[in-house]
Write a protein that holds these residues in place. Sequence first.
Motif, short mmCIF file in Angstrom:
data_model
loop_
_atom_site.label_atom_id
_atom_site.label_comp_id
_atom_site.label_asym_id
_atom_site.label_seq_id
_atom_site.Cartn_x
_atom_site.Cartn_y
_atom_site.Cartn_z
N ARG A 162 0.97 -1.54 -0.03
CA ARG A 162 0.07 0.09 0.06
C ARG A 162 0.90 0.81 0.34
NH1 ARG A 162 -4.66 -0.99 4.72
NH2 ARG A 162 -1.73 -1.71 5.13
N GLY A 163 0.45 2.68 -0.93
CA GLY A 163 1.64 3.73 -1.16
C GLY A 163 0.90 4.53 -1.94
N ALA A 175 -4.82 11.47 1.83
CA ALA A 175 -4.38 12.06 3.51
C ALA A 175 -4.02 10.50 4.02
CB ALA A 175 -5.44 13.36 3.99
N GLY A 176 -5.41 9.76 3.68
CA GLY A 176 -5.29 7.95 4.14
C GLY A 176 -3.99 7.87 3.89
N THR A 177 -3.95 7.99 2.05
CA THR A 177 -3.09 6.91 1.83
C THR A 177 -1.49 7.57 1.72
OG1 THR A 177 -4.19 6.88 -0.93
CG2 THR A 177 -1.48 6.02 -0.81
N LEU A 178 -1.45 9.21 2.27
CA LEU A 178 -0.10 9.43 3.21
C LEU A 178 0.56 8.88 3.85
CD1 LEU A 178 2.29 10.77 2.10
CD2 LEU A 178 1.15 12.39 2.61
N ALA A 179 -0.82 8.12 5.11
CA ALA A 179 -0.55 7.81 5.96
C ALA A 179 -0.11 6.74 6.48
CB ALA A 179 -2.37 8.37 7.24
N GLN A 180 -1.07 6.18 5.08
CA GLN A 180 -0.59 4.61 5.07
C GLN A 180 1.09 4.51 4.76
OE1 GLN A 180 -1.37 1.63 5.76
NE2 GLN A 180 -3.11 2.47 6.65
N ALA A 181 1.43 4.88 3.54
CA ALA A 181 2.93 5.56 3.01
C ALA A 181 3.78 5.71 4.31
CB ALA A 181 2.92 6.06 2.00
N VAL A 182 3.85 6.53 5.12
CA VAL A 182 3.79 6.42 6.40
C VAL A 182 4.83 5.29 6.92
CG1 VAL A 182 5.11 8.39 8.06
CG2 VAL A 182 3.83 8.78 6.58
N LEU A 183 3.49 5.32 7.84
CA LEU A 183 3.42 3.57 8.67
C LEU A 183 4.43 2.47 7.98
CD1 LEU A 183 0.09 4.33 9.99
CD2 LEU A 183 2.11 4.55 11.20
N GLU A 184 4.01 2.49 6.48
CA GLU A 184 4.90 1.47 6.13
C GLU A 184 6.11 1.55 5.60
OE1 GLU A 184 2.08 -1.16 3.68
OE2 GLU A 184 0.57 -1.02 6.03
N ARG A 185 6.78 2.46 5.94
CA ARG A 185 8.23 2.53 5.07
C ARG A 185 8.76 2.27 4.87
NH1 ARG A 185 7.13 5.54 10.67
NH2 ARG A 185 9.30 5.15 11.27
N CYS B 90 -1.02 11.13 11.27
CA CYS B 90 -0.12 10.16 11.75
C CYS B 90 1.46 10.29 12.14
CB CYS B 90 -0.36 9.14 10.80
SG CYS B 90 0.63 8.68 9.71
N ARG B 159 11.91 5.15 3.43
CA ARG B 159 11.54 5.43 2.18
C ARG B 159 9.53 5.00 2.36
NH1 ARG B 159 10.46 9.13 -1.32
NH2 ARG B 159 10.92 8.57 -3.70
N ALA B 161 6.47 4.57 1.42
CA ALA B 161 6.00 3.27 0.64
C ALA B 161 5.39 3.76 -0.64
CB ALA B 161 4.79 2.28 1.76
N ARG B 162 5.67 2.91 -1.02
CA ARG B 162 4.55 2.80 -2.65
C ARG B 162 3.83 1.10 -3.12
NH1 ARG B 162 9.64 3.15 -7.17
NH2 ARG B 162 11.01 1.30 -5.79
N GLY B 163 2.61 1.59 -3.55
CA GLY B 163 2.46 0.96 -4.27
C GLY B 163 0.42 1.04 -4.23
N LEU B 164 -0.74 0.26 -3.42
CA LEU B 164 -1.16 0.60 -4.49
C LEU B 164 -3.02 1.94 -3.37
CD1 LEU B 164 -1.71 -1.55 -6.16
CD2 LEU B 164 -4.30 -2.12 -5.21
N VAL B 166 -4.82 3.52 -0.25
CA VAL B 166 -6.04 2.94 0.08
C VAL B 166 -7.36 3.21 -0.44
CG1 VAL B 166 -7.27 3.21 2.65
CG2 VAL B 166 -5.04 3.83 2.23
N ARG B 186 4.48 -6.91 1.33
CA ARG B 186 5.52 -7.35 2.41
C ARG B 186 4.78 -8.39 3.09
NH1 ARG B 186 6.38 -1.87 4.75
NH2 ARG B 186 6.24 -2.59 6.42
#
Lengths: 190, 190
Positions: A162-163, A175-185, B90, B159, B161-164, B166, B186
């Motif tokens: 996800r990201g 914002a939701g996608t960016l938050a996930q991208a940070v969490l799943e860095r 977040c 970095r 995350a890159r991906g799909l 949310v 992951r």
Amino acid sequence: MIAALRCLPGVGPKSAQRMAYHLLQRDRAGALRLAHSLLNAATNMQHCQQCNNFSEQAVCPLCASPHRDVSMLCVVEMPADLLMMEQTQCYRGLYFVLMGRLSPLDGIGAKELHFDRLLKRVATHPCEVILATNFTVEGDATAHYLATLLQSQGIKVSRIARGLPVGGELEQVDAGTLAQAVLERREITL
Amino acid sequence: MIAALRCLPGVGPKSAQRMAYHLLQRDRAGALRLAHSLLNAATNMQHCQQCNNFSEQAVCPLCASPHRDVSMLCVVEMPADLLMMEQTQCYRGLYFVLMGRLSPLDGIGAKELHFDRLLKRVATHPCEVILATNFTVEGDATAHYLATLLQSQGIKVSRIARGLPVGGELEQVDAGTLAQAVLERREITL
């Protein structure tokens, strides 16, 4: 014939009428071809014994291919998702098509999605399972349920990332996608 | 005045004329407020000594806040990206704003982006550096360059995350993003 054409999705009475007259007046050969291919598909199309995708054979050409990487099994919701995965040309493993997603309100549970067949398959052919269900609420729930199930059998399970999309800019992403991208860095290791 | 208004981006001769007459005929108070705030900003706005973002103080309120997590430093290209990161709610760490990205053809290199200040900062305050530059060619190149630089100093670098996205469905995503999502999958550990 007009009434029968209305079984097509998005075809109302007017479109059905236009289609019927077009076929009869201008393209009888096309109508015959369509009739034969519908007959053929409706009669012969079954589910592949291995991947559960639509197939005219008991085992579909993709599952039967000797060129696929048998160490990876990608679980997708629908046949269209399998086609998308194939278009990336980066995945060379096998598939399992659920033909849906967990949706208890619609009465679609583990039994309807053939989780038992998936479990039996990885028990006989151990491999990494890549969960590529959609990142919707139902797709995520399906992935979580499958992960729990498969890991209890000692199978390696992963989820597609996800990201941010490729070419994506922070300013344009929600914002939701960016938050996930940070969490799943991912930690970078050169 | 009309000529001066044309320094605003997207404002041509016609718009500038309309703006000037509007301010003079209908909103002289607004014109005065705008003049003062432009004067104030152009005179007092500097770059925060710590994060390099625009700031009226030597150290911006965000850097001076005692409520931020000093163990994380997020590197972004532009102030707008910092605002996006804050909207996710977040991330509670600190920032470093490059005010651009590596672009050798435009003469923007490591010096123009103040990489030396970034290096000095993480040398005195060790922390995890999260690279949140855009996933464009230039943004990726900047991230890669910074990762090499920082890791040679023994700093933990990650970095986003890159991906799909949310809520994203496989069918609607481009093949490049899906390919990355598979490559960067992951492993699930419950």
